[in-house]
Motif scaffolding. Structure first.
Motif, mmCIF file in Angstrom:
data_model
loop_
_atom_site.group_PDB
_atom_site.id
_atom_site.type_symbol
_atom_site.label_atom_id
_atom_site.label_comp_id
_atom_site.label_asym_id
_atom_site.label_seq_id
_atom_site.Cartn_x
_atom_site.Cartn_y
_atom_site.Cartn_z
ATOM 1 N N LEU A 183 0.864 -1.176 0.000
ATOM 2 C CA LEU A 183 0.000 0.000 0.000
ATOM 3 C C LEU A 183 0.901 1.226 0.000
ATOM 4 O O LEU A 183 1.567 1.515 0.992
ATOM 5 N N MET A 184 0.916 1.944 -1.094
ATOM 6 C CA MET A 184 1.868 3.036 -1.241
ATOM 7 C C MET A 184 1.366 4.335 -0.606
ATOM 8 O O MET A 184 2.119 5.039 0.067
ATOM 9 N N VAL A 185 0.070 4.658 -0.808
ATOM 10 C CA VAL A 185 -0.447 5.952 -0.329
ATOM 11 C C VAL A 185 -1.758 5.766 0.423
ATOM 12 O O VAL A 185 -2.658 5.063 -0.044
ATOM 13 N N THR A 186 -1.849 6.406 1.583
ATOM 14 C CA THR A 186 -3.120 6.562 2.281
ATOM 15 C C THR A 186 -3.520 8.028 2.194
ATOM 16 O O THR A 186 -2.781 8.908 2.658
ATOM 17 N N ILE A 187 -4.644 8.274 1.575
ATOM 18 C CA ILE A 187 -5.193 9.633 1.514
ATOM 19 C C ILE A 187 -6.022 9.852 2.774
ATOM 20 O O ILE A 187 -6.876 9.030 3.105
ATOM 21 N N GLY B 211 -11.846 13.310 -7.363
ATOM 22 C CA GLY B 211 -10.415 13.534 -7.500
ATOM 23 C C GLY B 211 -9.590 12.349 -7.041
ATOM 24 O O GLY B 211 -8.497 12.098 -7.569
ATOM 25 N N PHE B 212 -10.110 11.596 -6.064
ATOM 26 C CA PHE B 212 -9.409 10.393 -5.591
ATOM 27 C C PHE B 212 -9.524 9.248 -6.590
ATOM 28 O O PHE B 212 -8.524 8.638 -6.976
ATOM 29 N N VAL B 213 -10.753 8.947 -6.981
ATOM 30 C CA VAL B 213 -10.973 7.747 -7.802
ATOM 31 C C VAL B 213 -10.454 7.904 -9.220
ATOM 32 O O VAL B 213 -10.283 6.904 -9.934
ATOM 33 N N GLU C 298 -5.291 4.115 -1.128
ATOM 34 C CA GLU C 298 -6.626 4.116 -0.559
ATOM 35 C C GLU C 298 -6.924 5.498 0.034
ATOM 36 O O GLU C 298 -5.993 6.271 0.312
ATOM 37 N N ALA C 299 -8.203 5.772 0.220
ATOM 38 C CA ALA C 299 -8.622 7.034 0.803
ATOM 39 C C ALA C 299 -9.444 6.762 2.058
ATOM 40 O O ALA C 299 -10.518 6.161 1.983
ATOM 41 N N ILE C 300 -8.920 7.182 3.220
ATOM 42 C CA ILE C 300 -9.666 7.076 4.468
ATOM 43 C C ILE C 300 -10.504 8.349 4.586
ATOM 44 O O ILE C 300 -9.963 9.437 4.801
ATOM 45 N N PHE D 179 -10.274 19.714 -3.652
ATOM 46 C CA PHE D 179 -10.280 18.613 -4.628
ATOM 47 C C PHE D 179 -9.052 18.660 -5.518
ATOM 48 O O PHE D 179 -8.361 19.669 -5.621
ATOM 49 N N TRP D 180 -8.782 17.512 -6.142
ATOM 50 C CA TRP D 180 -7.646 17.354 -7.035
ATOM 51 C C TRP D 180 -8.105 17.457 -8.487
ATOM 52 O O TRP D 180 -9.225 17.057 -8.822
ATOM 53 N N ILE D 181 -7.237 17.982 -9.335
ATOM 54 C CA ILE D 181 -7.619 18.197 -10.736
ATOM 55 C C ILE D 181 -6.688 17.498 -11.727
ATOM 56 O O ILE D 181 -6.891 17.599 -12.932
ATOM 57 N N ASP D 182 -5.693 16.778 -11.235
ATOM 58 C CA ASP D 182 -4.750 16.081 -12.112
ATOM 59 C C ASP D 182 -4.785 14.589 -11.783
ATOM 60 O O ASP D 182 -4.470 14.194 -10.658
ATOM 61 N N PRO D 183 -5.146 13.738 -12.750
ATOM 62 C CA PRO D 183 -5.213 12.290 -12.478
ATOM 63 C C PRO D 183 -3.853 11.654 -12.220
ATOM 64 O O PRO D 183 -3.779 10.516 -11.753
#
Length: 305
Positions: free
Chosen positions: A6-10, A27-29, A38-40, A103-107
């Motif tokens: 698991l590299m990143v936990t948001i 923005g996560f998905v 994953e996003a907590i 929110f995020w705007i870059d995939p």
């Protein structure tokens, strides 16, 4: 895939973010990575439809969206409950931050940042430029000036503290960084950034990959009693050492000035601040900064005419 590292936990905190949370989760998905993340998403007992939207996304994207639903608001306890809960659910090598109204705007945001930290082991954190949406009185304005000063380079803890340089939703950091907890802290994110600066270098990437939403409900928008700010800065000084002495002194004077100008429309509050400044022998720097801030406010109003 579950056997992959698991590299990143948001880490996403949400409370009454119904108008914004869908955009945040999208923005996560939409992230495209060659690693698992994953996003907590922690809903702090919202009273609107925030929890229902989070549940919808958790059902649609169970490998990414990991919800936590509270029945009692944890933030109001001011005892570190949210921090402990999120720490218990954080298992990624890296931590990404994004509150429910940003929110995020870059995939490719996560991919770019992980690639940087994987190849620059002396860096503990990286961030990037961000756009800003000012959302107030049913008017939404895109403002690129607030974080327009950011450059692609290394940043020091001192300038991060003084200028509030880092958009929170732009951060990716190593998850093994220890962050102190103190209930005097108002802004937990700046404490996190300073902790990263203690353990390594911090770098700003050139791309604009997130949006910070500035609205009337956030901590930065609230006018707190000046003692809250002073206690916050005292706590930072205690935890991070005397190297920030001069900056903390400036920030305290700035807190007095901002509180004085804000004033709560109360003469007694203004006199309370003046008395505090006088007793601490800060009257001269207070007056100089007050004149400067007043002049800046006047010129801004003139420009907007």
């Amino acid at each position: 895939m579950d056997n992959e590292e698991l590299m990143v936990t948001i880490r996403c905190l949400a409370y009454n973010h119904e108008p914004y949370i869908r955009q945040c989760l999208e923005g996560f998905v939409m992230q495209k990575t060659n690693f698992r993340f994953e996003a907590i998403v922690h809903d702090d007992a919202s009273t609107d439809g925030t929890a229902a939207i989070i549940k919808e996304y958790a059902e649609k994207y169970p490998n990414i969206i990991k919800p936590i639903f509270q029945t009692e608001n944890q933030y109001s306890k001011r005892d570190g409950s949210i921090r402990r809960i999120m720490d218990e659910h954080t298992h990624g090598k890296y931590i990404a931050l994004c509150e429910g109204d940003d929110f995020w705007i870059d995939p490719l945001k996560l991919q770019k940042q992980v690639d940087f930290l994987e190849t620059h082991l002396d860096y503990s954190m990286c961030f990037h430029k961000a756009n800003v949406i000012i959302d107030s009185k049913n008017k939404i304005t895109l403002n690129t000036r607030i974080y327009g000063h950011l450059e692609e380079r290394e940043y020091m803890g001192s300038e991060i503290l003084k200028k509030w340089s880092i958009p929170t939703a732009s951060v990716l950091a190593r998850s093994n960084i220890f962050r102190p907890y103190d209930n005097r802290f108002i802004y937990g994110d700046i404490v996190f950034f300073l902790s990263c600066a203690e353990k390594g270098k911090i770098y700003c990437l050139k791309d604009t990959m997130s949006v910070y939403r500035r609205n009337g409900g956030g901590v930065t928008a609230r006018k707190l009693h000046y003692t809250r700010y002073i206690n916050h800065y005292d706590a930072i000084l205690e935890h991070f050492g005397e190297k920030y002495n001069k900056i903390i002194e400036y920030l305290k004077i700035n807190a007095y000035v901002k509180s004085f100008i804000g004033g709560r429309n109360s003469k007694s509050y203004a006199f309370e601040i003046l008395n505090e400044v006088f007793n601490k022998k800060l009257i001269l720097p207070f007056c100089i900064l007050l004149v400067k801030r007043t002049w800046q406010g006047l010129t801004k109003r003139i420009r907007n005419l």
